[in-house]
Every structure is written in structure tokens, then in C-alpha cells.
Scaffold this active site. Structure first.
Site, PDB file in Angstrom:
ATOM      1  N   ASP A 236       0.809  -1.225   0.000  1.00  0.00           N
ATOM      2  CA  ASP A 236       0.000   0.000   0.000  1.00  0.00           C
ATOM      3  C   ASP A 236       0.840   1.271   0.000  1.00  0.00           C
ATOM      4  O   ASP A 236       0.450   2.288   0.589  1.00  0.00           O
ATOM      5  CB  ASP A 236      -0.958  -0.009   1.198  1.00  0.00           C
ATOM      6  CG  ASP A 236      -2.167  -0.887   0.956  1.00  0.00           C
ATOM      7  OD1 ASP A 236      -2.674  -0.885  -0.182  1.00  0.00           O
ATOM      8  OD2 ASP A 236      -2.599  -1.585   1.891  1.00  0.00           O
TER       9      ASP A 236
ATOM     10  N   ASP B  47      -6.664  -5.032  -3.876  1.00  0.00           N
ATOM     11  CA  ASP B  47      -6.388  -3.659  -3.429  1.00  0.00           C
ATOM     12  C   ASP B  47      -5.154  -3.053  -4.097  1.00  0.00           C
ATOM     13  O   ASP B  47      -5.086  -1.838  -4.308  1.00  0.00           O
ATOM     14  CB  ASP B  47      -6.180  -3.619  -1.915  1.00  0.00           C
ATOM     15  CG  ASP B  47      -7.218  -4.398  -1.127  1.00  0.00           C
ATOM     16  OD1 ASP B  47      -7.561  -5.522  -1.555  1.00  0.00           O
ATOM     17  OD2 ASP B  47      -7.651  -3.914  -0.066  1.00  0.00           O
TER      18      ASP B  47
END
Length: 377
Positions: A101, A159
Site C-alpha cells: 500500500d 487492493d
């Protein structure tokens, strides 16, 4: 789906957007004074609680501040965003606390700062984060590894698709196409392995990290391995639209459309998504307004990438989503969050039907796009 809006309807929608934007930016300006340079994640009893520096959502607060600052030029917002960015150095220089991320953290902090105010140190942070994200690429499987824990070497999640604009940005800034190649390779893997023929999406897949072969699908934060976790569906809509914008590769646009059409068809009548589109519907079924907000921003991206008739359709669907979210689940004056009823992780029984910072970010980003601005990605 509506393909045409009359003049009165258009004026009404524009007035609604301006009214909500004014209310949202006023709340951000007000609450920023208490939240300050912290890492808000979920709101408990009306107050955003801060996470530790390594939590994956820590870019969304500076992202919100930059979105509002871009229009209001309120100096305290840029100063607070800069302070949060500096605090993220703790993670940027700690290789053992990183994951996939990197985009969510540094696109919305450092890259946004560089784009808006041309800060050289922010550019350096963004490029370092991009190099670290690129370093997670598995050549055999053409995927970016999600996590570093032992035994999870081949785990990949949907994601990651939303983090790839960090690599496209780095390729543009440096002139080095390797960043772009990695992003394209990962996105092609997503089309091949994550997106099902009906446009629904797996959340987690496991690959053999040595051979690159797919081993299995896992349930992740969804109901089951073959269910349709709604936030994962929204990541696919938004992430594939962004991939097309950066590359012009038509297969990414078709993938985004497929995911978008599945998402819209799966919505309940009130347009507010359940946490998983294939979970059995129960009396107290958890909702996920964050999935709706992210999908709305993704639909706005799509509306800018297609022809006139499709453009109107996707934009209207985005407005419908935003109105359903805000009119049914907006936070009160005493609530720091913009949207209520987001859901983090039902299988882990964690953060169910409460405000979550990324729901607020994507709601504000979608509104900003409706006002004619680009997103921060």
C-alpha cells in the site's frame, strides 16, 4: 439507467453538488483543528481515532486535506498535510514495516504535495516509495506481493491495483519505463486471474512464488473465496479505469466497464452496497458506504474516458450513488466523519457499520471530480 438529463435536472444536480461540497469542506476545515497531524482511521462515538504510523490507511487524511486545500487554499490544511507526510518517514525508512500500500500512503501525501506545491522533498519521498513498491514485483507470476509475513510470499490482493498510479507517476517523472511495465504486468495479471467473466472480483489469490502458478483463491475480507466483496469490486472499477487513463490500453477499459456493470447490477434498490454482494442477505446485513464512494469516484473516471452516451450513463450512476450515500448516511454535525456505515472486515468482526477514513476520502474525491477537478491519483 438514465441516458439524458433535462436542463432543470442538470441545474438541480449542480446545486446539490455545490451544497454538499460546501458542507463537506466546512466540516473538514473544522475537524482538522482537532484531528491535526495524526493518522485517523475509524470514528468511534463521533471522534476519529488515530492509528500507528504503519497502518495502510494513513495517506487518506492528508489526501482529504489536499483535496480541500486545492479549492480553498486554507493554509492550515496544507501545513497539517505536510506534517502528516513528514511523520510517514518513519515507515518509508523502515523496510520491515512496509507492504503493497505504498501508493495509498504516498500518492495522497507526497505526490499530491509535489503536484500542488512543487516540493522537491515530496518528489523524493514519492520516488522512494515507488522504488519500494516496484521492488515487490514477482517476475515469475507478474504480480506485486502484498505482504512480507513468512508464508505469504505468494499472496496477492485486488487492493494493490489502486496503488499502481504511484508507478505510472514515477515513470513519467523519471522517464524510466520500468515502473510502467511493472504496473501493466500486474494489471494484466488482475484481468487474467482476479476478474471473473461476469465482472465480479476475487479479493485474495495465492500464487506459487517460485513458479508463478496460481494455487487458490481465498476469502480475504469477503464472505467466501468465490463471493463478491463489494469494496474489492470498487477497487477493480476504479483501478482499471485509472490503468486505462495512464496507458490507453483498451483491455483495461473493457475490464473497468465489466467490473462497473457488475457493481451497478449488484446494488440493492437503495443504491447503498452491502459488504459482500454474494453473502446471504440477513436482517442486519452490514453495509459498506466506502465501497459505494470508491465506486462513484471510479465511475467518474470512466465517464471521462468513454464516448458521449456512456459518459452520461456513468456520471449519472456516480451521482445516484453519492446522493444515496449522503442522504441516507451522512454524519451529524457532532460526528467528525462525512459518511456513516462503512465496513472494514466482517470475517474478522472488525469495524462493522462505522465511519472509516477512506470512505470519506473517496466521497470527497468523487465530489471534486463532479466539480471538474482531477483526482489525486
Amino acid at each position: 439507467m438514465v441516458f439524458y438529463l433535462g436542463v432543470n435536472k442538470v441545474n438541480y444536480e449542480l446545486e446539490w453538488i455545490d451544497t454538499v461540497w460546501e458542507a463537506v469542506t466546512e466540516k473538514v476545515s473544522r475537524t482538522s483543528k482537532r484531528i491535526g497531524a495524526t493518522f485517523p482511521h475509524v470514528s468511534i462515538d463521533g471522534v476519529y481515532n488515530s492509528e500507528n504510523a504503519s497502518w495502510w490507511t494513513n495517506g487518506f487524511w492528508p489526501g482529504i486535506l489536499w483535496l480541500v486545500y486545492r479549492e480553498t487554499k486554507e493554509k492550515i490544511l496544507s501545513e497539517t498535510a505536510s506534517e502528516v507526510e513528514a511523520k510517514l518517514d518513519e515507515i518509508l525508512y523502515d523496510i520491515e514495516r512496509q507492504d503493497h500500500d505504498m501508493g495509498f500512503r504516498w500518492l495522497l501525501s507526497s505526490v499530491a504535495h509535489y503536484k500542488l506545491l512543487n516540493r522537491t522533498d515530496s518528489k523524493r519521498r514519492g520516488l522512494m516509495a515507488a522504488n519500494l513498491l516496484a521492488g515487490r514485483f514477482n517476475l515469475k507470476g507478474n504480480f506485486i506481493r502484498a505482504f512480507d509475513a513468512p508464508g505469504r510470499e505468494g499472496v496477492v490482493i485486488i487492493d494493490t491495483l489502486m496503488n499502481l498510479p504511484l508507478l505510472y507517476w514515477a515513470a513519467e517523472i523519471t522517464g524510466d519505463p520500468r515502473f510502467k511495465w511493472i504496473a501493466i504486468a500486474h494489471t494484466d495479471m488482475v484481468l487474467r486471474a482476479f476478474i471473473r467473466p461476469d465482472g465480479s472480483v476475487h479479493h485474495v489469490l495465492r500464487f506459487d512464488p517460485e513458479t508463478g502458478e496460481r494455487i487458490e483463491a481465498l476469502g480475504g475480507q469477503g464472505y467466501a473465496p468465490d463471493s463478491a466483496w463489494s469494496r474489492g469490486a470498487s477497487w477493480a472499477v476504479h483501478g482499471l479505469a485509472l490503468a486505462y487513463r495512464y496507458t490507453g490500453e483498451s483491455r483495461f477499459l473493457e475490464g473497468a466497464k465489466s467490473a462497473a456493470h457488475y457493481f451497478l447490477a449488484a446494488l440493492p434498490e437503495n443504491h447503498v452496497p452491502y459488504w459482500d454482494f454474494r453473502a446471504p442477505v440477513t436482517e442486519n446485513m452490514p453495509l459498506d458506504t466506502s465501497a459505494g464512494a470508491c465506486a462513484a469516484s471510479g465511475l467518474m473516471e470512466l465517464s471521462r474516458l468513454v464516448g458521449e452516451h456512456e459518459q452520461t450513463m456513468y456520471k449519472n450512476e456516480a451521482i445516484q450513488l453519492l446522493k444515496a450515500l449522503y442522504e441516507n448516511y451522512k454524519g451529524s454535525e457532532s460526528e467528525e466523519a462525512i459518511l456513516l456505515m462503512a465496513t472494514g472486515n466482517v470475517p474478522a468482526k472488525k469495524h462493522i457499520n462505522i465511519p472509516i477514513i477512506y470512505g470519506d476520502y473517496f466521497f470527497i474525491e468523487a465530489l471534486s471530480k463532479l466539480k471538474g477537478h482531477d483526482g489525486l491519483f
